[in-house]
Scaffold this motif. Structure first.
Motif, PDB file in Angstrom:
ATOM      1  N   GLY A  71       0.854  -1.365   0.031  1.00  0.00           N
ATOM      2  CA  GLY A  71      -0.005   0.066   0.028  1.00  0.00           C
ATOM      3  C   GLY A  71       0.871   1.179   0.081  1.00  0.00           C
ATOM      4  O   GLY A  71       0.356   2.377  -0.417  1.00  0.00           O
ATOM      5  N   LEU A  72       2.187   1.173   0.576  1.00  0.00           N
ATOM      6  CA  LEU A  72       2.832   2.330   0.367  1.00  0.00           C
ATOM      7  C   LEU A  72       3.738   2.415  -1.055  1.00  0.00           C
ATOM      8  O   LEU A  72       3.561   3.291  -1.778  1.00  0.00           O
ATOM      9  CB  LEU A  72       3.897   2.168   1.658  1.00  0.00           C
ATOM     10  N   TYR A  73       4.571   1.243  -1.055  1.00  0.00           N
ATOM     11  CA  TYR A  73       5.332   1.260  -2.097  1.00  0.00           C
ATOM     12  C   TYR A  73       6.171  -0.128  -2.365  1.00  0.00           C
ATOM     13  O   TYR A  73       6.126  -0.750  -1.333  1.00  0.00           O
ATOM     14  CB  TYR A  73       6.408   2.296  -2.386  1.00  0.00           C
ATOM     15  N   GLU A  74       6.576  -0.376  -3.650  1.00  0.00           N
ATOM     16  CA  GLU A  74       7.313  -1.723  -3.806  1.00  0.00           C
ATOM     17  C   GLU A  74       8.356  -1.212  -4.732  1.00  0.00           C
ATOM     18  O   GLU A  74       8.446  -0.348  -5.708  1.00  0.00           O
ATOM     19  CB  GLU A  74       6.664  -2.606  -4.673  1.00  0.00           C
ATOM     20  N   TYR A  75       9.899  -1.808  -4.070  1.00  0.00           N
ATOM     21  CA  TYR A  75      11.099  -1.265  -4.679  1.00  0.00           C
ATOM     22  C   TYR A  75      11.251  -2.583  -5.736  1.00  0.00           C
ATOM     23  O   TYR A  75      11.436  -3.790  -5.097  1.00  0.00           O
ATOM     24  CB  TYR A  75      11.956  -1.235  -3.639  1.00  0.00           C
ATOM     25  N   ASP A  76      11.606  -2.346  -6.913  1.00  0.00           N
ATOM     26  CA  ASP A  76      11.561  -3.532  -8.002  1.00  0.00           C
ATOM     27  C   ASP A  76      13.205  -3.693  -7.976  1.00  0.00           C
ATOM     28  O   ASP A  76      14.011  -3.301  -9.117  1.00  0.00           O
ATOM     29  CB  ASP A  76      10.950  -3.290  -9.125  1.00  0.00           C
ATOM     30  N   ALA A  77      13.975  -4.400  -7.139  1.00  0.00           N
ATOM     31  CA  ALA A  77      15.317  -4.689  -6.999  1.00  0.00           C
ATOM     32  C   ALA A  77      15.748  -5.453  -8.135  1.00  0.00           C
ATOM     33  O   ALA A  77      16.716  -5.305  -8.920  1.00  0.00           O
ATOM     34  CB  ALA A  77      15.822  -5.147  -5.841  1.00  0.00           C
ATOM     35  N   VAL A  78      14.959  -6.494  -8.686  1.00  0.00           N
ATOM     36  CA  VAL A  78      15.464  -7.228  -9.710  1.00  0.00           C
ATOM     37  C   VAL A  78      15.467  -6.555 -11.102  1.00  0.00           C
ATOM     38  O   VAL A  78      16.426  -6.745 -11.834  1.00  0.00           O
ATOM     39  CB  VAL A  78      14.301  -8.463  -9.901  1.00  0.00           C
ATOM     40  N   SER A  79      14.584  -5.770 -11.495  1.00  0.00           N
ATOM     41  CA  SER A  79      14.705  -4.948 -12.643  1.00  0.00           C
ATOM     42  C   SER A  79      15.921  -4.031 -12.668  1.00  0.00           C
ATOM     43  O   SER A  79      16.573  -3.920 -13.700  1.00  0.00           O
ATOM     44  CB  SER A  79      13.373  -3.972 -12.957  1.00  0.00           C
ATOM     45  N   ARG A  80      16.310  -3.676 -11.496  1.00  0.00           N
ATOM     46  CA  ARG A  80      17.403  -2.557 -11.303  1.00  0.00           C
ATOM     47  C   ARG A  80      18.549  -3.433 -11.631  1.00  0.00           C
ATOM     48  O   ARG A  80      19.658  -3.096 -12.335  1.00  0.00           O
ATOM     49  CB  ARG A  80      17.381  -1.829  -9.874  1.00  0.00           C
ATOM     50  N   LEU A  81      18.584  -4.565 -11.070  1.00  0.00           N
ATOM     51  CA  LEU A  81      19.665  -5.565 -11.345  1.00  0.00           C
ATOM     52  C   LEU A  81      19.978  -5.814 -12.679  1.00  0.00           C
ATOM     53  O   LEU A  81      21.011  -5.614 -13.249  1.00  0.00           O
ATOM     54  CB  LEU A  81      19.750  -6.620 -10.524  1.00  0.00           C
ATOM     55  N   LYS A  95      14.570   6.040  -8.130  1.00  0.00           N
ATOM     56  CA  LYS A  95      13.120   6.304  -8.155  1.00  0.00           C
ATOM     57  C   LYS A  95      12.445   5.682  -9.361  1.00  0.00           C
ATOM     58  O   LYS A  95      11.164   5.317  -9.373  1.00  0.00           O
ATOM     59  CB  LYS A  95      12.935   7.762  -8.348  1.00  0.00           C
ATOM     60  N   ASN A  96      13.158   5.074 -10.386  1.00  0.00           N
ATOM     61  CA  ASN A  96      12.678   4.584 -11.580  1.00  0.00           C
ATOM     62  C   ASN A  96      12.303   3.287 -11.474  1.00  0.00           C
ATOM     63  O   ASN A  96      11.338   2.655 -12.029  1.00  0.00           O
ATOM     64  CB  ASN A  96      13.691   4.330 -12.583  1.00  0.00           C
ATOM     65  N   TYR A  97      12.556   2.735  -9.942  1.00  0.00           N
ATOM     66  CA  TYR A  97      12.276   1.260  -9.542  1.00  0.00           C
ATOM     67  C   TYR A  97      11.250   1.256  -8.387  1.00  0.00           C
ATOM     68  O   TYR A  97      11.373   0.147  -7.798  1.00  0.00           O
ATOM     69  CB  TYR A  97      13.550   0.468  -9.209  1.00  0.00           C
ATOM     70  N   ILE A  98      10.663   2.497  -8.167  1.00  0.00           N
ATOM     71  CA  ILE A  98       9.964   2.423  -7.139  1.00  0.00           C
ATOM     72  C   ILE A  98       8.301   2.436  -7.528  1.00  0.00           C
ATOM     73  O   ILE A  98       7.945   3.455  -8.298  1.00  0.00           O
ATOM     74  CB  ILE A  98      10.032   3.412  -5.945  1.00  0.00           C
ATOM     75  N   ARG A  99       7.503   1.818  -7.272  1.00  0.00           N
ATOM     76  CA  ARG A  99       6.142   1.697  -7.641  1.00  0.00           C
ATOM     77  C   ARG A  99       5.177   2.113  -6.579  1.00  0.00           C
ATOM     78  O   ARG A  99       5.245   1.434  -5.519  1.00  0.00           O
ATOM     79  CB  ARG A  99       5.588   0.079  -8.026  1.00  0.00           C
ATOM     80  N   LYS A 100       4.641   3.404  -6.668  1.00  0.00           N
ATOM     81  CA  LYS A 100       3.746   3.931  -5.707  1.00  0.00           C
ATOM     82  C   LYS A 100       2.604   3.042  -5.405  1.00  0.00           C
ATOM     83  O   LYS A 100       1.899   2.265  -6.403  1.00  0.00           O
ATOM     84  CB  LYS A 100       3.290   5.209  -6.206  1.00  0.00           C
ATOM     85  N   GLU A 144      14.730   3.734   0.323  1.00  0.00           N
ATOM     86  CA  GLU A 144      15.535   3.635  -0.705  1.00  0.00           C
ATOM     87  C   GLU A 144      15.825   5.164  -1.241  1.00  0.00           C
ATOM     88  O   GLU A 144      17.122   5.265  -1.876  1.00  0.00           O
ATOM     89  CB  GLU A 144      15.010   2.660  -1.916  1.00  0.00           C
ATOM     90  N   THR A 145      15.108   5.928  -1.191  1.00  0.00           N
ATOM     91  CA  THR A 145      15.493   7.452  -1.404  1.00  0.00           C
ATOM     92  C   THR A 145      15.676   8.407  -0.257  1.00  0.00           C
ATOM     93  O   THR A 145      16.140   9.435  -0.455  1.00  0.00           O
ATOM     94  CB  THR A 145      14.356   7.767  -2.197  1.00  0.00           C
TER      95      THR A 145
END
Length: 282
Positions: A71-81, A95-100, A144-145
């Protein structure tokens, strides 16, 4: 500043105690926890509160696998890697890898809105506790930010529960609570007329008498809901049936088109047994 007041809408019959509960929650700026059996209009209430107050609504539908963090956010570490391995330029900005999530969307809205957290009792027991801080302070920290996201306007939070499991005391203390009781005959008539204004009084009276006999039958496993009686009446109207057509052979007989009301075989068998016994006793 003038306080917002909810007084129902033309599409939703709100009882007086329900209107009081909504307005109390708005005034106190506390989440409104709405409990009640499935099909009593809890989700629809949130939509109508938004409509009645002229606000937008964000809907967060909870599943058994939903976590509060989503509900807060999800950090997509896999896509960033993956992007890092491919030498993508966007990898340098986290910030490109954080889904609100839905709360973040509600917090960053410029105008006040309604936030619906629907069927909270589907999630695990820790879910409500994990949202205490965010719903209390209307802010959360993004690790993360290093940013703190603070609500620009405190949303009107409406939380629904089908009462399938108990919610934690610490969570309940922060809510204004209202239980939607199943409507009585007069209220149900008003609800039906909102949806089926063309229905004749004689058919409505006969149908609702049958419906409440069915619902009040001892031993019934799943009582039919408000939404199911509306579906049933829609079918009766589509078939152009009159009170004589839907007359039953005794109070224990299955009503016409009962598949709209009875949703499991045990309840169907219950009425078939009762009808059989009634015929044998004649």
């Amino acid at each position: 500043m003038q306080t917002m007041k909810f007084s129902g809408t033309k599409d939703y019959v709100a009882t007086e105690d329900l209107k009081v509960a909504v307005n109390a929650a708005v005034t106190l700026e506390r989440p409104l926890l709405i409990k009640g059996e499935p099909g009593t209009g809890k989700t629809e209430l949130a939509k109508q509160v938004a409509k009645g107050l002229g606000l937008e609504m964000i809907e967060w539908n909870i599943k058994s696998t939903t976590k509060a963090q989503q509900g807060l956010y999800e950090y997509d570490a896999v896509s960033r890697l993956r992007d890092s391995q491919l030498g993508e330029e966007r990898v340098h900005d986290v910030k490109n890898y954080i889904r609100k999530g839905k709360l973040w969307q509600a917090f960053e809205a410029d105008k006040k809105l309604v936030l619906l957290i629907d069927e909270i009792d589907k999630a695990d027991i820790e879910f409500p506790n994990d949202l205490l801080q965010e719903l209390d302070k209307m802010e959360f920290y993004v690790y993360e930010t290093g940013d703190t996201i603070v609500a620009k306007q405190r949303p009107i939070v409406i939380i629904t529960s089908n009462n399938e499991k108990e919610l934690p005391d610490a969570f309940l203390r922060r809510c204004f609570f209202h239980y939607i009781r199943f409507p009585d005959t007069d209220t149900l008539k008003m609800i039906v007329k909102v949806h089926h204004g063309e229905i004749k009084e004689s058919l409505l009276t006969t149908a609702l008498t049958q419906f409440f006999e069915l619902r009040d039958q001892p031993g019934i496993k799943k009582k039919p809901s408000t939404s199911e009686v509306l579906d049933w009446l829609k079918l009766l109207l589509a078939e152009d049936l009159n009170p004589e057509d839907i007359k039953r052979d005794g109070p224990n007989a299955l009503p016409k088109l009962h598949g709209a009301l009875l949703k499991n075989e045990q309840d169907v068998h219950l009425f078939e047994r009762l009808a059989f016994i009634a015929r044998g006793n004649r």
